[in-house]
Design a protein around this motif. Structure first.
Motif, PDB file in Angstrom:
ATOM      1  N   PRO A   8      -5.682   8.890  -7.775  1.00 42.98           N
ATOM      2  CA  PRO A   8      -5.960   7.897  -6.651  1.00 42.98           C
ATOM      3  C   PRO A   8      -7.013   6.997  -6.866  1.00 42.98           C
ATOM      4  O   PRO A   8      -6.932   5.923  -6.792  1.00 42.98           O
ATOM      5  N   LEU A   9      -7.882   7.592  -7.952  1.00 41.28           N
ATOM      6  CA  LEU A   9      -9.015   6.442  -8.590  1.00 41.28           C
ATOM      7  C   LEU A   9      -8.632   5.478  -9.293  1.00 41.28           C
ATOM      8  O   LEU A   9      -9.267   4.630  -9.774  1.00 41.28           O
TER       9      LEU A   9
ATOM     10  N   ILE B 198       0.895  -1.192   0.069  1.00 44.00           N
ATOM     11  CA  ILE B 198      -0.059  -0.158   0.019  1.00 44.00           C
ATOM     12  C   ILE B 198       0.964   1.284  -0.118  1.00 44.00           C
ATOM     13  O   ILE B 198       0.535   2.265  -0.704  1.00 44.00           O
ATOM     14  N   GLN B 199       1.805   0.973   0.963  1.00 42.67           N
ATOM     15  CA  GLN B 199       2.871   2.480   0.877  1.00 42.67           C
ATOM     16  C   GLN B 199       3.446   2.701  -0.292  1.00 42.67           C
ATOM     17  O   GLN B 199       3.463   3.782  -0.879  1.00 42.67           O
TER      18      GLN B 199
ATOM     19  N   LEU C 225      -1.743  -3.212  -6.681  1.00 43.29           N
ATOM     20  CA  LEU C 225      -1.570  -3.647  -5.196  1.00 43.29           C
ATOM     21  C   LEU C 225      -0.896  -5.169  -5.266  1.00 43.29           C
ATOM     22  O   LEU C 225       0.149  -5.267  -4.520  1.00 43.29           O
ATOM     23  N   GLU C 226      -1.524  -5.908  -6.030  1.00 40.04           N
ATOM     24  CA  GLU C 226      -0.763  -7.320  -6.067  1.00 40.04           C
ATOM     25  C   GLU C 226       0.669  -7.177  -6.685  1.00 40.04           C
ATOM     26  O   GLU C 226       1.500  -8.193  -6.213  1.00 40.04           O
TER      27      GLU C 226
ATOM     28  N   VAL D  12      -6.050   3.430  -8.898  1.00 45.14           N
ATOM     29  CA  VAL D  12      -5.772   2.308  -8.092  1.00 45.14           C
ATOM     30  C   VAL D  12      -6.470   1.135  -8.375  1.00 45.14           C
ATOM     31  O   VAL D  12      -7.604   1.022  -7.997  1.00 45.14           O
ATOM     32  N   THR D  13      -5.705   0.015  -8.678  1.00 42.83           N
ATOM     33  CA  THR D  13      -6.483  -1.224  -8.515  1.00 42.83           C
ATOM     34  C   THR D  13      -5.816  -2.239  -7.991  1.00 42.83           C
ATOM     35  O   THR D  13      -5.032  -2.294  -7.446  1.00 42.83           O
ATOM     36  N   GLU D  14      -6.604  -3.444  -8.133  1.00 45.61           N
ATOM     37  CA  GLU D  14      -6.203  -4.577  -7.398  1.00 45.61           C
ATOM     38  C   GLU D  14      -4.810  -4.989  -7.761  1.00 45.61           C
ATOM     39  O   GLU D  14      -3.967  -5.346  -6.983  1.00 45.61           O
TER      40      GLU D  14
ATOM     41  N   THR E 274       1.758  12.491  -9.138  1.00 43.11           N
ATOM     42  CA  THR E 274       1.075  13.685  -8.915  1.00 43.11           C
ATOM     43  C   THR E 274       1.675  14.963  -8.622  1.00 43.11           C
ATOM     44  O   THR E 274       1.544  15.961  -8.969  1.00 43.11           O
TER      45      THR E 274
ATOM     46  N   VAL F 171       1.619   6.898  -6.610  1.00 45.66           N
ATOM     47  CA  VAL F 171       0.750   7.807  -7.049  1.00 45.66           C
ATOM     48  C   VAL F 171       1.033   9.208  -6.617  1.00 45.66           C
ATOM     49  O   VAL F 171       0.805  10.251  -7.325  1.00 45.66           O
ATOM     50  N   PHE F 172       1.707   9.438  -5.438  1.00 48.61           N
ATOM     51  CA  PHE F 172       1.916  10.771  -4.971  1.00 48.61           C
ATOM     52  C   PHE F 172       3.224  11.476  -5.774  1.00 48.61           C
ATOM     53  O   PHE F 172       2.908  12.472  -6.023  1.00 48.61           O
TER      54      PHE F 172
ATOM     55  N   VAL G  56       2.163   1.629  -3.622  1.00 53.08           N
ATOM     56  CA  VAL G  56       1.558   2.533  -4.648  1.00 53.08           C
ATOM     57  C   VAL G  56       1.111   3.753  -4.162  1.00 53.08           C
ATOM     58  O   VAL G  56       1.011   4.762  -5.023  1.00 53.08           O
ATOM     59  N   VAL G  57       0.918   4.138  -2.675  1.00 51.33           N
ATOM     60  CA  VAL G  57       0.634   5.295  -2.447  1.00 51.33           C
ATOM     61  C   VAL G  57       1.709   6.440  -2.919  1.00 51.33           C
ATOM     62  O   VAL G  57       1.702   7.511  -3.459  1.00 51.33           O
ATOM     63  N   THR G  58       3.030   5.936  -2.654  1.00 46.64           N
ATOM     64  CA  THR G  58       4.268   6.630  -2.981  1.00 46.64           C
ATOM     65  C   THR G  58       4.239   7.158  -4.477  1.00 46.64           C
ATOM     66  O   THR G  58       4.640   8.066  -4.748  1.00 46.64           O
TER      67      THR G  58
END
Lengths: 301, 337
Positions: B204-205, B173-174, B212-213, B207-209, B184, B180-181, B176-178
């Protein structure tokens, strides 16, 4: 052309890695594959014997344990267990609607039975019911509540324990408790004897994906540093968004398959499965509690 | 005793190896799992029941592991993941964690060195887990082994050390967030070039499974098919929760890990192969009946038309024939006349 030939010559289940094309290895392959088929046949016989043994065992359980719809009997059955879970999860299957005890009605009946048993033990305060398709969620929660209560009434009569049904994904709950616009923390009010959480596939991976989206938005809005995303943060969110970690999970199905049960929540959960069982029965429920009482939890040690 | 059994010993060993090889060859003509995971539980209980030192229990477990890995990779299993050390294991007494570290250190060297397993089966060795927690000297070794085996493409051995699944999910999660961050944060094109195209920027919209996988430690491995846990414990113990909670066979076996043998592994793989074959056959059946139905339906659609056109053609033909006959008769009659 060559692949077409291979498709014709080899069974569809064969591993393409070991599909040789020269005649000698081709013969070898088929000899070995025939042996495999013989093995499969032998295994299916063994499996059949096992199946019969399992069914006899399940029948035996049903004969030796019966609740007679009296809570006292249930609490007597669990009296000598050293520990009971506080939070129990079950995986139930949606049966074919045309059969007896199938469809959504059958599902609700199963839930009310399990809920009645949980209340009977006196220790289980939370029950998470996982049904993969989530078909119950499309119904009005008040109707579901009414039906579950009705089913439990056959056990408890006028001494009905207070229950609460909660659907984490939509945030619906009944009874809601305080309703003057204030959001009540669903997890912390322990006024009810039993809280039933209805879960489905969308509470698993999808929920984690949604959480990732929310966290990304927070990161972009500079309210959170990506570095601050830790296990604890996610755990807190998952506890709030879905359910806490159950201590025992009973799989009421013929195969041991978690069917997409929320992954974050099954970290140390004891999983109980009765092979070849296809019904929600009191005997299996009790057997699961017994095996839970006899196991010991040691994290990492 | 040992003297007596010595001459027969190599022969027995040889026969056993031959037999095992044959079994492997038989099994791999059917469906073979792509990814198998082991939770090797029971080393300590094994040591206790056999009056061995704790360390020896772990050594016995590791020996068995090497044997099983060989069977797995010969069978054509693409990826094997083993739970070597949990983050929670740091709670164990220091003597034991040190012993475990020693074992891991030695085995990584053995696995990675020339003409050992990694070379023989073309394996890439990967260490999955939270690297911040690995002691420095082991980390160096790990990096070296991963570097030397990274070009091997035939299979992968994932060693989870030190690993917990929640840590895995959290770091994914971290990550993916990084991402996306960071995406942007890259300044959108200046206004003079027109309005920024909102579609090209990941939001952020999006983001998919799948994302993450892919961000998990096991992101490059095929989906998990079988998870085997020994010693009768029926918990996942924070191991590959995301990977095993869906479309994965869980096997809880009662034997302790060092007693878990090739034979038992073979039984589980045979079971999987049997169930999978049935599944594949059922899928085939569904597919072929679907195809049949669809072609039949198409055919039924045209069938009526065809029948009617046939019928009309037939009537046409017969009338023409009649006419011909009639004409001929007339002609004949004319001729006779």
């Amino acid at each position: 052309m060559f692949t077409r030939l291979n498709q014709m010559l080899y069974p569809s289940s064969a591993n393409p890695k070991f599909m040789p094309s020269d005649p000698w290895s081709f013969i070898c392959f088929h000899v070995l594959h025939t042996v495999l088929l013989v093995f499969h046949l032998a295994y299916s016989l063994v499996h059949f014997v096992q199946y019969v043994a399992h069914r006899i065992k399940i029948r035996g359980l049903a004969i030796s344990y019966h609740h007679n719809r009296t809570p006292q009997l249930i609490s007597h059955d669990v009296a000598d267990l050293t520990k009971l879970p506080n939070h129990l999860a079950v995986i139930v299957d949606l049966q074919d609607g045309s059969e007896e005890g199938g469809g959504v009605e059958g599902l609700v009946a199963q839930i009310s039975e399990i809920a009645a048993w949980c209340c009977g033990t006196g220790e289980i305060k939370q029950l998470s019911v996982y049904e993969r398709t989530g078909c119950l969620k499309s119904y009005n929660i008040k109707d579901v509540y009414k039906l579950v209560e009705e089913g439990m009434r056959s056990y408890y009569g006028s001494e009905m324990p207070s229950i609460k049904i909660d659907v984490p994904h939509s945030g619906a709950a009944h009874p809601t408790g305080e309703s003057n616009g204030k959001v009540v923390n669903r997890k912390t009010d322990n006024k009810n004897d039993l809280t039933i959480h209805l879960l489905s596939e969308e509470d698993g991976r999808e929920c984690l994906v949604d959480l990732t989206k929310t966290l990304s938005e927070l990161a972009i809005a500079k309210k959170l540093k990506p570095r601050d995303i830790t296990v604890d943060v996610i755990d807190e969110q998952m506890n709030m968004l879905v359910v806490t970690e159950p201590e025992l999970l009973i799989v009421f199905g013929p195969q041991l398959d978690l069917q997409g049960f929320p992954p974050w929540q099954i970290r140390l959960t004891e999983i109980y499965h009765q092979p070849d069982n296809d019904a929600v029965t009191y005997g299996v429920f009790l057997k699961a509690l017994q095996s839970f009482a006899s196991c010991k939890q040691n994290v990492g040690k | 005793m040992t003297v007596l059994s010595l001459p027969s010993f190599p022969l027995m060993q040889y026969a056993r190896n031959l037999f095992q090889d044959l079994l492997v060859r038989v099994l791999r003509t059917g469906p073979v799992p792509r990814h198998v995971a082991f939770i090797m539980d029971g080393n300590r209980r094994f040591a206790k029941t056999n009056n061995l030192e704790l360390r020896e229990g772990h050594v016995a477990g590791t020996e068995l592991l090497l044997k099983l890995l060989e069977v797995c990779f010969r069978m054509g299993i693409n990826t094997v993941t083993i739970y070597a050390f949990s983050i929670e294991n740091f709670n164990r007494p220091k003597v034991e964690t040190d012993a475990l570290f020693d074992l891991i250190r030695n085995n990584i060297v053995v696995l990675g060195s020339k003409d050992e397993m990694a070379e023989r089966y073309g394996l890439a060795i990967k260490i999955l887990g939270n690297r911040d927690l690995i002691p420095e000297d082991i980390l160096e070794l790990i990096v070296r082994v991963e570097e030397t085996t990274k070009d091997n493409k035939r299979g992968t051995l994932n060693i989870c050390f030190p690993y917990t699944s929640r840590d895995d999910i959290a770091q994914a999660i971290q990550k993916v967030v990084t991402d996306v961050f960071a995406d942007t944060k890259q300044a959108p094109p200046p206004k003079s070039f027109g309005p920024p195209s909102s579609t090209s920027r990941p939001s952020p919209l999006h983001v998919t499974e799948k994302m993450l996988e892919k961000a998990m430690y096991t992101g490059e491995s095929p989906p998990l098919d079988i998870m085997i846990r020994t010693s009768g414990v029926t918990r996942l113990s924070d191991f590959m929760l995301w990977q095993s909670h869906k479309n994965c066979t869980l096997e809880f076996v009662d034997t302790l890990w060092p007693d878990f043998g090739v034979r038992e592994l073979y039984r589980l793989l045979l079971k999987w192969s049997y169930v999978k074959t049935l599944e594949l056959q059922r899928d085939d059946l569904i597919q072929t009946t679907k195809v049949n139905n669809s072609t039949k339906n198409d055919y039924v659609g045209n069938y009526d038309e065809e029948v009617s056109s046939h019928a009309s053609a037939l009537t046409k033909i017969s009338s023409v024939e009649k006419a011909v006959v009639h004409d001929e008769g007339i002609v004949e009659g004319i001729c006779i006349d």
